[in-house]
Scaffold this motif. Structure first.
Motif, PDB file in Angstrom:
ATOM      1  N   ASP A 131       2.495 -10.250   7.067  1.00 24.41           N
ATOM      2  CA  ASP A 131       1.287  -9.554   7.510  1.00 24.41           C
ATOM      3  C   ASP A 131       0.220 -10.585   7.848  1.00 24.41           C
ATOM      4  OD1 ASP A 131      -0.068 -10.266   5.068  1.00 24.41           O
ATOM      5  OD2 ASP A 131       0.805  -8.504   4.096  1.00 24.41           O
ATOM      6  N   ALA A 132      -1.005 -10.118   8.038  1.00 32.86           N
ATOM      7  CA  ALA A 132      -2.077 -10.984   8.524  1.00 32.86           C
ATOM      8  C   ALA A 132      -2.352 -12.173   7.621  1.00 32.86           C
ATOM      9  CB  ALA A 132      -3.359 -10.169   8.707  1.00 32.86           C
ATOM     10  N   SER A 133      -2.124 -12.022   6.311  1.00 37.50           N
ATOM     11  CA  SER A 133      -2.468 -13.091   5.372  1.00 37.50           C
ATOM     12  C   SER A 133      -1.285 -13.641   4.585  1.00 37.50           C
ATOM     13  CB  SER A 133      -3.529 -12.585   4.383  1.00 37.50           C
ATOM     14  OG  SER A 133      -3.067 -11.447   3.684  1.00 37.50           O
ATOM     15  N   THR A 163      -2.054 -21.168  12.769  1.00 41.09           N
ATOM     16  CA  THR A 163      -2.899 -19.996  12.972  1.00 41.09           C
ATOM     17  C   THR A 163      -2.052 -18.739  12.893  1.00 41.09           C
ATOM     18  OG1 THR A 163      -4.345 -21.272  14.454  1.00 41.09           O
ATOM     19  CG2 THR A 163      -4.574 -18.877  14.496  1.00 41.09           C
ATOM     20  N   ASN A 164      -2.560 -17.720  12.212  1.00 41.27           N
ATOM     21  CA  ASN A 164      -1.904 -16.418  12.151  1.00 41.27           C
ATOM     22  C   ASN A 164      -2.416 -15.539  13.282  1.00 41.27           C
ATOM     23  OD1 ASN A 164      -0.934 -17.493   9.777  1.00 41.27           O
ATOM     24  ND2 ASN A 164      -1.945 -16.013   8.441  1.00 41.27           N
ATOM     25  N   TYR A 165      -1.509 -14.800  13.909  1.00 40.91           N
ATOM     26  CA  TYR A 165      -1.874 -13.894  15.002  1.00 40.91           C
ATOM     27  C   TYR A 165      -1.307 -12.497  14.749  1.00 40.91           C
ATOM     28  CZ  TYR A 165      -3.107 -17.992  17.836  1.00 40.91           C
ATOM     29  OH  TYR A 165      -3.679 -19.147  18.304  1.00 40.91           O
ATOM     30  N   ASN A 182      -6.114 -13.784  17.072  1.00 39.73           N
ATOM     31  CA  ASN A 182      -6.046 -14.614  15.873  1.00 39.73           C
ATOM     32  C   ASN A 182      -6.622 -13.867  14.670  1.00 39.73           C
ATOM     33  OD1 ASN A 182      -8.809 -15.007  16.913  1.00 39.73           O
ATOM     34  ND2 ASN A 182      -8.999 -16.627  15.377  1.00 39.73           N
ATOM     35  N   VAL A 183      -5.862 -13.834  13.585  1.00 40.87           N
ATOM     36  CA  VAL A 183      -6.301 -13.172  12.355  1.00 40.87           C
ATOM     37  C   VAL A 183      -6.570 -14.191  11.257  1.00 40.87           C
ATOM     38  CG1 VAL A 183      -5.283 -10.917  12.851  1.00 40.87           C
ATOM     39  CG2 VAL A 183      -3.885 -12.695  11.745  1.00 40.87           C
ATOM     40  N   SER A 184      -6.541 -15.454  11.619  1.00 46.02           N
ATOM     41  CA  SER A 184      -7.045 -16.535  10.770  1.00 46.02           C
ATOM     42  C   SER A 184      -7.812 -17.479  11.685  1.00 46.02           C
ATOM     43  CB  SER A 184      -5.902 -17.265  10.049  1.00 46.02           C
ATOM     44  OG  SER A 184      -5.079 -17.965  10.966  1.00 46.02           O
ATOM     45  N   GLY A 197     -10.517 -13.455  14.884  1.00 43.62           N
ATOM     46  CA  GLY A 197     -10.777 -12.404  15.860  1.00 43.62           C
ATOM     47  C   GLY A 197     -11.454 -12.860  17.127  1.00 43.62           C
ATOM     48  N   ASN A 198     -11.734 -14.167  17.258  1.00 43.80           N
ATOM     49  CA  ASN A 198     -12.484 -14.663  18.415  1.00 43.80           C
ATOM     50  C   ASN A 198     -11.617 -15.366  19.459  1.00 43.80           C
ATOM     51  OD1 ASN A 198     -14.807 -13.635  17.377  1.00 43.80           O
ATOM     52  ND2 ASN A 198     -15.807 -15.587  17.002  1.00 43.80           N
TER      53      ASN A 198
END
Length: 255
Positions: A131-133, A163-165, A182-184, A197-198
């Motif tokens: 998952d995201a983390s 980087t997590n996506y 990107n979630v990290s 998120g950017n």
């Protein structure tokens, strides 16, 4: 004779199994089509652009669905758009759907480093995660239709680190798309350059009969980093061609 008429009517209405709703020439226009045939790519980059314009966005169902909300993201530091024309080489939208979801195949993707003037490995590691983390490695999710599917992945980038996506997918009979967010945070060396998120990267493949029209775009918002800013822009934008190159090789028959 009656059956032939029904089949031809279905094709004309776009509901026959072998009917194609789009031609690349119609979507991009005569001038841009000729450029794509000759050059292989059309590219537009913008920096610090408050308009959030996506100049090359194709006017197709999936393209508008995936990229239509990008303006509201307000990511204005940088945007890049690339259009490509790619021979189908016997592949189908379902084949491309599998390729877009096979994240592990991005591992070993190469890119050209303008700074070092040589080809280097872009992603040292690439795989789906729980998952995201949670970076526990899980298999690529490539079964069935991609529409509505979501995966999380880790990309261990040569310049930008791990980087997590989150990857979301959209698929119809004629198009398939993937959208990475990107979630990290994204780092450039010791500098945390892009907040969670950017950064968004999207790709859509449009079946145009004998070829695919491929649209890829990227938008990012990052801190003003002085002398590093130009390097980060070039680094981020180079990812579009590198990722496309990986997809292109697989569509070319190495699925």
């Amino acid at each position: 004779m009656k059956k032939l008429f029904i089949f031809m009517a279905a094709v004309a209405m776009g509901i026959g199994g072998s009917a194609f709703s789009y031609t690349a020439r119609d979507i991009v226009g005569e001038e841009n089509y000729e450029i794509l045939k000759k050059e292989g790519k059309i590219q537009v980059n913008r920096f610090n652009d408050e308009s959030n314009t996506l100049e090359l966005l194709p006017d197709t169902e999936v393209s508008k669905k995936v990229f239509g909300g990008w303006k509201e993201l307000n990511l204005t530091s940088m945007s890049g758009e690339n259009l490509y024309l790619l021979p189908k080489n016997g592949t189908s939208i379902d084949d491309v759907s599998v390729i877009l979801r096979a994240v592990s195949r991005l591992e070993g993707t190469e890119y050209y480093s303008n700074r070092k003037k040589r080809t280097e490995i872009l992603y040292k590691n690439a795989y789906c995660i729980k998952d995201a983390s949670d970076r526990t490695k899980v298999p690529d999710m490539t079964e069935g239709n991609a529409d509505g599917q979501v995966q999380y992945c880790l990309l261990d980038d040569h310049s930008l680190g791990k980087t997590n996506y989150r990857i979301s997918y959209t698929q119809t009979a004629d198009e398939v798309a993937a959208e990475f967010t990107n979630v990290s945070s994204v780092s450039y060396g010791p500098v945390r350059a892009v907040s969670r998120g950017n950064l968004v990267i999207g790709a859509v493949f449009i079946d145009c009969g004998d070829e695919y029209l491929v649209y890829m775009a990227e938008k990012a918002d990052f801190f003003s980093l002085g002398f590093l800013e130009d390097k980060i822009k070039k680094s981020l934008l180079s990812r579009l061609d590198a990722i496309y190159g990986c997809f292109m090789k697989q569509v070319g028959g190495n699925k």
